[in-house]
Design a protein around this motif. Sequence first.
Motif, PDB file in Angstrom:
ATOM      1  N   LEU A 445      39.746  36.137  35.435  1.00 32.00           N
ATOM      2  CA  LEU A 445      40.375  37.435  35.643  1.00 32.00           C
ATOM      3  C   LEU A 445      39.467  38.593  35.260  1.00 32.00           C
ATOM      4  CD1 LEU A 445      43.987  36.611  34.382  1.00 32.00           C
ATOM      5  CD2 LEU A 445      43.144  36.699  36.742  1.00 32.00           C
ATOM      6  N   ASP A 446      38.303  38.288  34.695  1.00 32.03           N
ATOM      7  CA  ASP A 446      37.316  39.323  34.358  1.00 32.03           C
ATOM      8  C   ASP A 446      36.131  39.307  35.315  1.00 32.03           C
ATOM      9  OD1 ASP A 446      36.480  36.839  33.453  1.00 32.03           O
ATOM     10  OD2 ASP A 446      35.350  37.675  31.770  1.00 32.03           O
ATOM     11  N   ASP A 447      36.256  38.559  36.412  1.00 30.19           N
ATOM     12  CA  ASP A 447      35.142  38.449  37.352  1.00 30.19           C
ATOM     13  C   ASP A 447      35.700  38.330  38.768  1.00 30.19           C
ATOM     14  OD1 ASP A 447      32.616  38.176  38.411  1.00 30.19           O
ATOM     15  OD2 ASP A 447      32.425  36.040  37.916  1.00 30.19           O
ATOM     16  N   LEU A 448      36.342  39.410  39.228  1.00 31.87           N
ATOM     17  CA  LEU A 448      36.998  39.400  40.529  1.00 31.87           C
ATOM     18  C   LEU A 448      36.101  40.009  41.599  1.00 31.87           C
ATOM     19  CD1 LEU A 448      40.587  40.506  39.410  1.00 31.87           C
ATOM     20  CD2 LEU A 448      39.735  38.181  39.761  1.00 31.87           C
ATOM     21  N   ARG A 449      36.350  39.621  42.823  1.00 36.81           N
ATOM     22  CA  ARG A 449      35.520  40.085  43.939  1.00 36.81           C
ATOM     23  C   ARG A 449      35.652  41.595  44.138  1.00 36.81           C
ATOM     24  NH1 ARG A 449      36.661  37.775  49.915  1.00 36.81           N
ATOM     25  NH2 ARG A 449      35.555  39.347  51.141  1.00 36.81           N
ATOM     26  N   HIS A 450      36.876  42.124  44.074  1.00 36.17           N
ATOM     27  CA  HIS A 450      37.093  43.565  44.234  1.00 36.17           C
ATOM     28  C   HIS A 450      37.357  44.189  42.868  1.00 36.17           C
ATOM     29  CE1 HIS A 450      37.030  42.933  48.479  1.00 36.17           C
ATOM     30  NE2 HIS A 450      38.187  42.289  48.518  1.00 36.17           N
ATOM     31  N   ARG A 451      36.330  44.294  42.073  1.00 37.02           N
ATOM     32  CA  ARG A 451      36.519  44.775  40.698  1.00 37.02           C
ATOM     33  C   ARG A 451      36.944  46.238  40.652  1.00 37.02           C
ATOM     34  NH1 ARG A 451      31.411  43.157  37.686  1.00 37.02           N
ATOM     35  NH2 ARG A 451      31.895  41.255  38.829  1.00 37.02           N
ATOM     36  N   ASP A 452      36.669  46.993  41.739  1.00 39.72           N
ATOM     37  CA  ASP A 452      37.078  48.392  41.764  1.00 39.72           C
ATOM     38  C   ASP A 452      38.603  48.543  41.846  1.00 39.72           C
ATOM     39  OD1 ASP A 452      36.823  47.250  44.380  1.00 39.72           O
ATOM     40  OD2 ASP A 452      37.087  49.252  45.236  1.00 39.72           O
TER      41      ASP A 452
END
Length: 809
Positions: A445-452
């Motif tokens: 949950l701290d390394d998502l594709r759409h972090r924005d």
Amino acid sequence: MNKSNKNYIAHRRSTDQTKQTVADHLLEVAAICGRLAGKAGTPEAGCLLGLLHDLGKYSTDFQEYIKSATGMLNPDIDNEYVDAKALKGKIDHSTAGAQWIWQRFNEYGPQGKLVGQILAVCLASHHGGLLDCLKVDGKNGFQKRIAKEDTKTNLQECLQVGDNEVLKQLEEFSGKRFLENFWAHLVKIVAPEKKESPVMQQFRLGLFTRFLFSCLIDADRINSADFEDPAKAEARSTGAVDWQLAIERMEAKNASFTIRNEIDTIRRAISEQCRKRAEDEQRIYTLTVPTGGGKTFASMRYALHHAKKHKLEHIIYIIPFTSIIEQNAEEIRKVLEQESDPFPWVLEHHSSLEPEELDWRTKLITENWDAPVIFTTMVQFLEVLFGGGTRGARRMHTLANSVLIFDEIQSLPVNCVHLFCNALQFLVDHTGSTAVLCTATQPLLDDLRHRDKGQLDIPAGHELVEDVAETFRQLKRVEVNNQVRTPGWSEEEITELALEELEEKGNCLVVVNTKKWAQQLYERCADELEKGKIFHLSTSLCPAHRKEILAEVRKRLDNGLPVLCISTQLIEAGVDVDFNSVIRFLAGLDSIAQAAGRCNRNGNLPTAEVIVVNPEEEQIDMLEDIKIGRDKALRIFSEAKDSDLLNPEMMSQYFRYYFYDRADIMSYPLNEKQAGRTDTLLSLLSDNQLNTGRTANSIMLQQSFQTAGRAFKAIDAPTQAVIVPYGRGKEIIADLCADYEPSKAYDLLQQAQQYSVNVFPNVWRKLKEAQAVYPVQPGEEIYCLYEQHYNEDFGLSTEVVSGMDMLFG
């Protein structure tokens, strides 16, 4: 000067006709709301909301209504008498306060506009749920409400007749100093120095607005309820929680655990590590422990010590499914509660509470989670944060100044990932809470594709266990035996495998992906086994029925008797059973790991196997989570042929693949029917980027709160509950169908939760077509199942499966 003008009343007690004046109500709600809002660092804002929320009750319109409704005006004598029944819900007494605060701060430029709008939205919404600042068609919903004519809101009249003390406090709390302090707080929330996307910044502003709204709703409801029934005020817990007492009971229980084997030694070590880390600062932590590692007690022990250290108010334990919440809550209740306690330590809040657990005291504390330790579901947690109306939102402030423990966090609905991450980060950063993410299969949950769009900020040193890899190695009790092949296993071959494992190992669990497979495999195996050795579990069985089956399964396992259990994945959700062999239909790697947790759980065997098979025919195209999980597990199988498939590194790689493929649905997609266009819930609750009115309106908050609340469902599949005639369910159905008093219906429906099956729309349609269901009363939306459609092996069926003479326990 009198505190209040006794001619203006807010409520009249039904039992003895005592009056609560408008001033008393406003001042008392202000005190409560200020205390609650203080948890987010804005007590003055809470006081202002309390003072203004019912300002409109000073109006002649409202006074005539309330006095007519409570019998203070006589229709035959008093000219002021009005038809209160016809006017119920039509006298606007919430907009006046919203208009006052908007007018007060609007003149201070952009800063004042934002401050004024946040407070005005809370005030204008406090009877029906947060309103749409922008409506889906682009119209300015906030402006329409705030510009309402004075003849309808009566603001000027209310200011002329309002009590001096109320008006004096309004002036004191709403000065320039308040504006500067509140603005400084908003800057902290937006955190422009982080240079985050507008989505994340606006989402936090919206969530902060909901937090203040929660404080107001609860303060208003508490004061109104306690005035109507003073006994409720006495029953509410006050003052700081005596965590030391709970700690002493937990430590006594911990000391009493006997070390029976190596696994118990490892569980003790995990618990001690958690205890030690409880002294650390507040932030987001993870507890990554294999299934059977004692997470429930270890995390609760951590939470008790951490709550004492940081003077926190609650421990909230969030569990994915109702099927395990009772089990976990009861374990903790036995440790923490004693008969002599003046209040219950543990509250369960979900839809399956039994009536004997739901006395008036429990109903009271359930309304706003007023208990030290709360067990609830992820569905309830998400409803509190994103659901419409006021009931769920009322509890949001309880999430502040608390320890939030998430059990089996990998079960988080994937369409809620960005919503969850943004909300949890807000609670930790801005409301003084600590979060612990517990699982054997930690999602990224701290390394998502759409972090924005928002992800968790999990700092270094977050893991409560010192060496996760070593802990997994020590607790390794099973091997995954990958027997996936082309073209797949036939029903006959899987049956033969299950019977061989039962014969060789003494017991076996088969976990399948669909109810159809569970039933056909059970029927096939049942032809080869005597009754009493084979069991079926699925959500077609009501909870009471499942409990009885699981109790019998555990009893036979404990006594070394043969057991073959065919189950859907419901048995993977923290159900404490220990089989010598497990066969798992191919699914996500996290599901396979959860199935492995039911195998050799207590280390009674040197090692055991989880055999993974793929059926040659399986209809899972509609089960997107399972389908994509299965495909990503296959990729891991092909890349890591000789590796330990259940170690944390493999699991992280699996979630990278899985989350990458699901990234586009993590913002909660909405269709045109839900949002007036193709959009996302995340967008509606943040910058509303696709709303056509976004650039045309000067308002600072552009969220469509009400639309989002209506569209949100934590589990994105509407189900219909059907009460089934199993066991006591027959009596409940009979009582509901009789001429019952409405006051008894609540308790009957609570009991009925244990005898209900939730069905999806396609099954509901078939039940209706088969005339298998009927309403408990004409016109009611509560339905029961005819007896011929409930089978003692498989539960609810759309076809006739039993005779009228069938007996249910």
